[in-house]
Design a protein around this motif. Structure first.
Motif, mmCIF file in Angstrom:
data_model
loop_
_atom_site.group_PDB
_atom_site.id
_atom_site.type_symbol
_atom_site.label_atom_id
_atom_site.label_comp_id
_atom_site.label_asym_id
_atom_site.label_seq_id
_atom_site.Cartn_x
_atom_site.Cartn_y
_atom_site.Cartn_z
ATOM 1 N N SER A 1 0.851 -1.338 0.035
ATOM 2 C CA SER A 1 0.138 -0.036 0.186
ATOM 3 C C SER A 1 0.952 1.218 -0.071
ATOM 4 O O SER A 1 0.322 2.171 -0.604
ATOM 5 C CB SER A 1 -0.925 -0.027 1.200
ATOM 6 N N LEU A 2 1.998 1.081 0.651
ATOM 7 C CA LEU A 2 2.969 2.566 0.743
ATOM 8 C C LEU A 2 3.442 2.845 -0.706
ATOM 9 O O LEU A 2 3.744 3.951 -0.661
ATOM 10 C CB LEU A 2 3.973 2.306 1.542
ATOM 11 N N ALA A 3 3.288 1.937 -1.739
ATOM 12 C CA ALA A 3 3.873 2.213 -3.046
ATOM 13 C C ALA A 3 2.900 3.414 -3.682
ATOM 14 O O ALA A 3 3.392 4.009 -4.690
ATOM 15 C CB ALA A 3 3.967 0.896 -3.802
ATOM 16 N N TRP A 4 1.571 3.459 -3.119
ATOM 17 C CA TRP A 4 0.625 4.400 -3.543
ATOM 18 C C TRP A 4 1.040 5.836 -3.142
ATOM 19 O O TRP A 4 0.549 6.757 -3.816
ATOM 20 C CB TRP A 4 -0.830 4.003 -3.199
ATOM 21 N N VAL A 5 1.979 5.924 -2.404
ATOM 22 C CA VAL A 5 2.179 7.291 -1.536
ATOM 23 C C VAL A 5 2.363 8.318 -2.689
ATOM 24 O O VAL A 5 1.772 9.513 -2.975
ATOM 25 C CB VAL A 5 3.067 7.152 -0.500
ATOM 26 N N PRO A 6 3.573 7.975 -3.489
ATOM 27 C CA PRO A 6 3.827 9.033 -4.382
ATOM 28 C C PRO A 6 2.924 9.647 -5.377
ATOM 29 O O PRO A 6 2.644 10.538 -5.710
ATOM 30 C CB PRO A 6 4.987 8.363 -5.165
ATOM 31 N N LEU A 7 1.983 8.384 -5.958
ATOM 32 C CA LEU A 7 1.054 8.585 -6.661
ATOM 33 C C LEU A 7 -0.271 9.608 -6.357
ATOM 34 O O LEU A 7 -0.749 10.485 -6.698
ATOM 35 C CB LEU A 7 0.410 7.486 -7.210
ATOM 36 N N PHE A 8 -0.571 9.186 -4.863
ATOM 37 C CA PHE A 8 -1.582 9.928 -4.124
ATOM 38 C C PHE A 8 -1.248 11.437 -3.896
ATOM 39 O O PHE A 8 -1.912 12.165 -4.134
ATOM 40 C CB PHE A 8 -1.888 9.224 -2.949
ATOM 41 N N ILE A 9 0.021 11.447 -3.578
ATOM 42 C CA ILE A 9 0.685 13.000 -3.444
ATOM 43 C C ILE A 9 0.405 13.797 -4.742
ATOM 44 O O ILE A 9 -0.238 14.929 -4.958
ATOM 45 C CB ILE A 9 2.214 13.038 -2.944
ATOM 46 N N LEU A 10 0.885 13.005 -5.952
ATOM 47 C CA LEU A 10 0.643 13.803 -7.107
ATOM 48 C C LEU A 10 -0.762 14.010 -7.508
ATOM 49 O O LEU A 10 -1.169 15.273 -7.920
ATOM 50 C CB LEU A 10 1.111 12.972 -8.377
ATOM 51 N N TRP A 11 -1.622 13.156 -7.177
ATOM 52 C CA TRP A 11 -3.133 13.135 -7.553
ATOM 53 C C TRP A 11 -3.887 14.262 -6.673
ATOM 54 O O TRP A 11 -4.675 14.908 -6.999
ATOM 55 C CB TRP A 11 -3.708 11.753 -7.453
#
Lengths: 279, 259
Positions: free
Chosen positions: A128-138
């Motif tokens: 789940s932590l792999a989503w962090v960069p994407l979520f910050i961008l989004w």
């Protein structure tokens, strides 16, 4: 006569230690559980006080207590606890509802299962932590990505738990409903729902635990308040007492949230025939 | 009148569970179905209960065709199958929740008294013994006042004393409502204790093989000469049914032996 005596002596000898263990009341058991941390804490306190250890990187309990007290007295602690709890609460609400809905739909409608389950299982394999960069961008760096990350973390255990619980409902109990000609809706309400409740509640507890895991990750990725922020702040300004105070707060808040969840839901599964009382 | 005409059931994997079953059961008769394993006893019961659909043939209750679970047909499973989240009383009332609460409570209380469990009404099923649970399950079937009650080896998991006790409870309830009863069993003594007629089935594919009429009065003494003679007749019919034989011979059900 002699045989009887031997037997009863033997039985008495075996029963005695067992009785001694069961005789320990709940307060005694609680005290036994507290013994180890108290001894360790006291030992460390003495070691630092007598100069055997410096206590710079691992402060003694008194300094951690003082740090906690200062944070609590200034009201700062409550601001951080509140921020963390709101994030976990929102993420848990979204993730758990989505998990229950998706689990129910895929377990009851095979076409939906064939359509969605493989993709969901693939997404579950992504840490789940792999989503962090994407979520910050989004979503930017404010509340949305944090709540989204917690929701993702809560979603999967709840989804798996609910879908598995529905899939494993006893066909024999469903047949009882069929014999009494229950409608689809009545069957769901009177047999499926109670049958899946215990496993669902367990998955909600797992989900809540993961919610607290992910709130730390979310707050470490940039926050101006929250217990995770206290951790990061303590690291950057080299305040180990504050870090430990935040860790203790996490333990207390997480345990309290779990206890509230259990207290709210345990009346629903009072009927369960579990070994809990005999173990 | 429960009537079954040229009923057969072939499962999806090609197993012929039942073939050419013809059976008429007049109202209030108690029929025992007995036979070796794999002779389709349970399949026949599930078809009559409407839980499964026959491959060919038809089943009718008082002229109404049975195509699914029917309000006039009750079923007691081999296991109690009580709902663990409901109290004993709520389990008994499970099938009659369409009734007004007063009437439902009256019927549940009465049925629980009939099976001797009135004082256990508020307990959880898990707190009861196996025999008590099966009594709850029989009470659950009876409160719906079925015209036909099907029992699928309901006492097979119980010890001999409990079984005898449950036969008494079953007959007491039957006297009151007088439904048609079909009981599947592999216990000859059970058939002799309960049934007006015992039908012996034979396997591969399941067919009705022989009928033994049991006209003795109830309550029956298992040690009485008539009971012992009936037991011997059923045993020899069972033995006969398990011997390989020319499959083309039509099963003789209409005649059969009698005392």
């Amino acid at each position: 006569m002699s045989l009887t005596t031997v037997l009863s002596d033997d039985a008495g000898a075996k029963a005695a230690p067992a009785r001694r263990f069961t005789a320990l009341g709940s307060s005694a058991r609680l005290a036994l559980g507290l013994l180890l941390p108290l001894v360790l804490a006291l030992g460390w306190e003495i070691a630092v006080a007598t100069g055997l250890a410096s206590g710079r990187l691992l402060p003694p309990p008194s300094r951690i207590g003082a740090a906690l007290w200062t944070l609590a007295a200034s009201g700062e602690l409550w601001t951080h606890v509140e921020a963390t709890l709101i994030r976990v609460g929102l993420g848990f609400a979204f993730g758990a509802s989505a998990g229950i809905l998706a689990g129910t739909l895929t377990a009851t409608l095979p076409p939906l299962r064939w359509l969605f389950d493989p993709s969901l299982q693939a997404l579950r394999a992504v840490p789940s932590l792999a989503w962090v960069p994407l979520f910050i961008l989004w979503f930017g760096i404010l509340e949305t990505p944090k709540v989204a990350l917690i929701a993702v973390g809560v979603f999967f255990p709840v989804y798996i738990g609910v879908a598995g619980a529905i899939a494993s409902v006893d066909r024999k109990l469903v047949e009882v409903g069929r014999i009494f000609r229950l409608s689809k809706l009545a069957l769901a309400r009177r047999i499926l729902l109670p049958a899946v409740l215990p496993a669902t509640l367990t998955s909600l507890r797992t989900g809540l635990g993961l919610g607290f895991l992910f709130v730390v990750a979310a707050e470490l990725m940039g926050a101006s308040e929250g217990l995770g922020y206290l951790l990061l702040d303590g690291q950057q300004f080299s305040k180990p007492d504050q870090i430990l105070a935040a860790i203790i707060s996490f333990a207390v808040v997480g345990k309290a949230a779990d206890a509230v969840l259990v207290a709210l839901t345990s009346p629903l599964v009072r009927w369960q025939d579990t070994a809990r009382e005999t173990l | 009148m429960l009537s079954i005409q040229s009923l057969s059931k072939t499962y999806a994997d090609g197993t012929r569970a039942l073939d050419g079953i013809d059976l008429e059961v007049p109202n209030a008769e108690i029929v025992a179905l007995i036979g070796g394993s794999g002779c389709g006893k349970t399949t026949l019961l599930r078809l009559i209960a409407g839980l499964d659909r026959p491959s060919t043939g038809r089943i009718a209750l008082d002229g109404e065709p049975i195509t699914g679970p029917h309000s006039g047909v009750g079923l007691v499973f081999q296991e109690p199958r009580l709902l663990p989240w409901l109290s004993v009383a709520d389990n008994v009332g499970f099938g009659i929740d369409y009734l007004p609460k007063r009437e439902r409570d009256d019927r549940v209380t009465h049925a629980l008294e009939r099976v001797g469990l009135a004082e256990h009404a508020g307990r959880w099923p898990r707190e009861l013994s196996g025999g008590q649970q099966q009594r709850v399950s029989i009470a659950r079937a009876f409160v719906a006042n079925p015209r036909v009650l099907l029992l699928d080896e309901p006492f097979s998991a119980l010890d001999a004393f409990t079984r005898k006790d449950l036969h008494r409870h079953l007959l007491a309830l039957w006297e009151e409502v007088r439904p048609t009863v079909l009981i599947v069993t592999h216990d000859v003594a059970e058939a002799v204790a309960l049934a007006d007629r015992t039908i012996v089935m034979r396997p591969r594919p399941g067919r009705l093989d022989d009928t033994v009429v049991l006209p003795m009065r109830r309550p029956r003494d298992p040690a009485a000469p008539t009971s012992e003679a009936a037991t011997r007749t059923i045993l020899s019919a069972l033995d006969h049914s398990l011997r390989p034989r020319d499959g083309s011979r039509p099963p003789q059900v209409a005649g059969g032996s009698s005392f």
